[in-house]
Design a protein around this motif. Structure first.
Motif, short mmCIF file in Angstrom:
data_model
loop_
_atom_site.label_atom_id
_atom_site.label_comp_id
_atom_site.label_asym_id
_atom_site.label_seq_id
_atom_site.Cartn_x
_atom_site.Cartn_y
_atom_site.Cartn_z
N CYS A 122 -24.32 13.18 -20.54
CA CYS A 122 -25.06 13.39 -21.77
C CYS A 122 -24.55 14.63 -22.51
N ILE A 123 -24.64 14.59 -23.82
CA ILE A 123 -24.17 15.68 -24.67
C ILE A 123 -25.36 16.26 -25.42
N ARG A 124 -25.52 17.56 -25.35
CA ARG A 124 -26.59 18.23 -26.08
C ARG A 124 -26.11 18.53 -27.50
N VAL A 125 -26.85 18.03 -28.49
CA VAL A 125 -26.42 18.19 -29.89
C VAL A 125 -27.55 18.80 -30.71
N GLN A 126 -27.17 19.58 -31.73
CA GLN A 126 -28.15 20.09 -32.68
C GLN A 126 -28.79 18.93 -33.41
N ALA A 127 -30.11 19.07 -33.69
CA ALA A 127 -30.82 17.95 -34.29
C ALA A 127 -31.85 18.44 -35.29
N ASP A 128 -32.36 17.51 -36.07
CA ASP A 128 -33.40 17.79 -37.05
C ASP A 128 -34.76 17.84 -36.35
N GLY B 262 -31.60 23.56 -19.54
CA GLY B 262 -30.78 23.60 -18.33
C GLY B 262 -31.26 22.61 -17.29
N ALA B 263 -32.58 22.45 -17.17
CA ALA B 263 -33.13 21.46 -16.23
C ALA B 263 -32.77 20.05 -16.66
N TYR B 264 -32.76 19.79 -17.97
CA TYR B 264 -32.35 18.48 -18.46
C TYR B 264 -30.89 18.20 -18.10
N SER B 265 -30.05 19.18 -18.30
CA SER B 265 -28.63 19.01 -17.96
C SER B 265 -28.46 18.74 -16.47
N SER B 266 -29.22 19.45 -15.64
CA SER B 266 -29.16 19.23 -14.20
C SER B 266 -29.62 17.82 -13.84
N LEU B 267 -30.68 17.35 -14.49
CA LEU B 267 -31.17 16.01 -14.25
C LEU B 267 -30.10 14.96 -14.54
N PHE B 268 -29.47 15.06 -15.68
CA PHE B 268 -28.47 14.06 -16.04
C PHE B 268 -27.23 14.13 -15.16
N ARG B 269 -26.88 15.34 -14.71
CA ARG B 269 -25.76 15.46 -13.76
C ARG B 269 -26.10 14.74 -12.46
N ARG B 270 -27.31 14.91 -11.97
CA ARG B 270 -27.71 14.24 -10.72
C ARG B 270 -27.68 12.73 -10.85
N LEU B 271 -27.94 12.23 -12.06
CA LEU B 271 -27.92 10.79 -12.29
C LEU B 271 -26.53 10.27 -12.61
#
Length: 475
Positions: free
Chosen positions: A241-247, A228-237
């Motif tokens: 950004c899209i959060r995706v499932q990863a290996d 959630g903090a990452y999402s907030s960071l990118f919104r402020r900038l």
């Protein structure tokens, strides 16, 4: 410092100011005014640049090495300078932007309880051998021996080091958890093919956080908190950004997500479901899979730049290094861990890649190295009498708009036309450019104010300029 300034102001030689000094060249030095302090002037900036050229050559002199827009623009205006393959000098504008980005990161990480640390880049081989990653990482790990024959690596990440650090604290209680420890430091990776400037290099800055919780439930709650903090960071900038499932890759764990910034040059491919919002890196899907596993709707494929990555590690590292705490019954238990990365230099370059035009840099508003560029009239022009007004406006802005102190730059290259300097200002991407042109001779004087990110141009009085700029947000 204030006492020193007071003593300096009292000196009669300074009180008369440097206009009386022989050889005084106002556009080649900081303006010395005992009542105002120093003005930041463009001519004094260390900023190697090639703005007048159609092409910028790389270190080897081959223009085809400039493989993306952000790399080309950053080298052209003097934000970076190549040192060796995959390594760059970060020049003053870039350092200012990075410092601002780090302040935003600090705000977001500390808002969720993060504590900042700084761990050595040099990491002993025995830590990596304990987790088998000394061999697993292969040639990407930059290795070296000291004079005593002891092996080290230059850390690309710090799971081993931080877990050993926490394990050294033998009396941890569940009441002390969670710990959210993070740093922003240089990282190293022996990339086989460095390219795209700061997007894929051998030396880079990363924010890496490591969390220690008392239970799987608490660890997953922390995982969601950091995401959630990452999402907030990118919104402020202003970055979508899209959060995706990863290996989980070589870091390991049971859950992983990437934060992808959609871009044509992105090296990652991911799929998104427009119906339910499911998203995943294509590496995690079956080759033949074209429908969303959650709702069976068709998936849309896109390319992106990975700017963040999160992992739920469980006890993979804590069990190896005995990073334990004592639970409510007094029993020793391995901490539940997570690790979370943000590519600091990569975010900066990726933002320039997606926000800029082909010819001009555009910054996230909070990260622009300088918010305002003032352009006085050309020396010898009809408007030259308005030069002094530009200096007064500089002083007024820094006094009336406190958040912009240190954010205003005066383009004192008055041997050049306003048009040429405006073109340069457009390339550098200052969010606001203020010109003292013909209307500066009116009574009252009106200044031409350009909002670079919107393309809006307005004419404002001194008071109008300060009111307009008072809304600018800085970090």
């Amino acid at each position: 410092m204030e006492g020193l300034l007071s003593r300096c102001r009292a000196l009669p030689t300074l009180a008369t100011c440097s206009h009386q000094l022989s050889g005084y060249v106002p556009h080649r030095c900081y303006h010395c005014d005992p009542e105002r302090g120093k003005r930041l002037v463009l001519s004094r900036m260390f900023q190697p640049q090639n703005l007048r050229e159609d092409q910028v050559l790389s270190l080897e002199g081959r223009s085809d090495d400039l493989t993306c827009k952000s790399q080309r623009l950053m080298q052209q205006v003097g934000l970076i300078y190549p040192a060796s393959p995959g390594c760059y000098h970060l020049l003053p504008y870039t350092v200012r932007a990075m410092e601002k980005l780090q302040r935003v990161i600090d705000q977001e990480m500390q808002a969720i309880g993060g504590q900042k640390v700084n761990m050595p880049s040099l990491s002993p081989a025995e830590l990596w051998r304990a987790t088998n990653r000394w061999d697993l990482m292969g040639k990407e790990l930059l290795r070296l021996r000291d004079r005593h024959g002891k092996e080290y690596c230059l850390g690309p990440t710090h799971e081993e080091a931080v877990t050993a650090l926490v394990a050294s604290q033998k009396t941890l209680s569940y009441r002390q958890l969670p710990f959210l420890l993070y740093q922003v430091t240089r990282k190293f990776r022996d990339e086989p093919r460095p390219r795209f400037g700061l997007l894929r290099g051998r030396e880079f800055y990363m924010k890496d956080m490591y969390t220690f919780d008392s239970s799987p439930e608490a660890a997953r709650q922390t995982y969601g908190l950091v995401c959630g903090a990452y999402s907030s960071l990118f919104r402020r900038l202003g970055l979508r950004c899209i959060r995706v499932q990863a290996d989980v890759g070589s870091i390991g764990g049971t859950t992983s997500h990437e934060f992808q910034l959609p871009a044509d040059i992105g090296e990652d491919r991911f799929a998104v479901c427009p119906s339910c919002g499911f998203s995943a890196n294509m590496e995690t899907l079956r080759l033949s899979q074209t429908d969303c596993p959650a709702c069976q709707s068709p998936l849309t494929e896109a390319r992106g730049i990975e700017v963040g990555h999160t992992f739920y590690l469980g006890t993979k590292y804590s069990s190896i290094f005995n990073a334990q705490f004592t639970d409510a019954q007094g029993r020793p238990c391995p901490a539940e861990m997570g690790c979370y990365g943000l590519g600091v230099t990569r975010i900066l370059a990726a933002a320039i890649e997606v926000l800029s035009t082909e010819d001009c840099i555009r910054w996230p508003g909070l990260l622009a190295p300088y918010q305002v560029c003032l352009i006085p009239p050309k020396k010898g022009s009809k408007e030259e009498v308005a030069t002094e007004l530009t200096g007064h406006l500089y002083d007024l802005i820094t006094e009336a708009v406190p958040q912009l102190r240190g954010e205003v730059l005066l383009d004192d290259r008055t041997h050049r036309t306003i048009g040429n300097r405006l073109k340069d200002a457009n390339k550098f991407g200052y969010p606001f450019v203020i010109i003292a042109g013909k209307r500066a001779l009116e009574d009252p004087a009106h200044f031409e104010v350009w909002s670079q990110n919107t393309g809006e141009v307005v004419f404002l009085t001194r008071e109008g300029v300060t009111e307009f700029l008072s809304q600018v947000q800085v970090v």
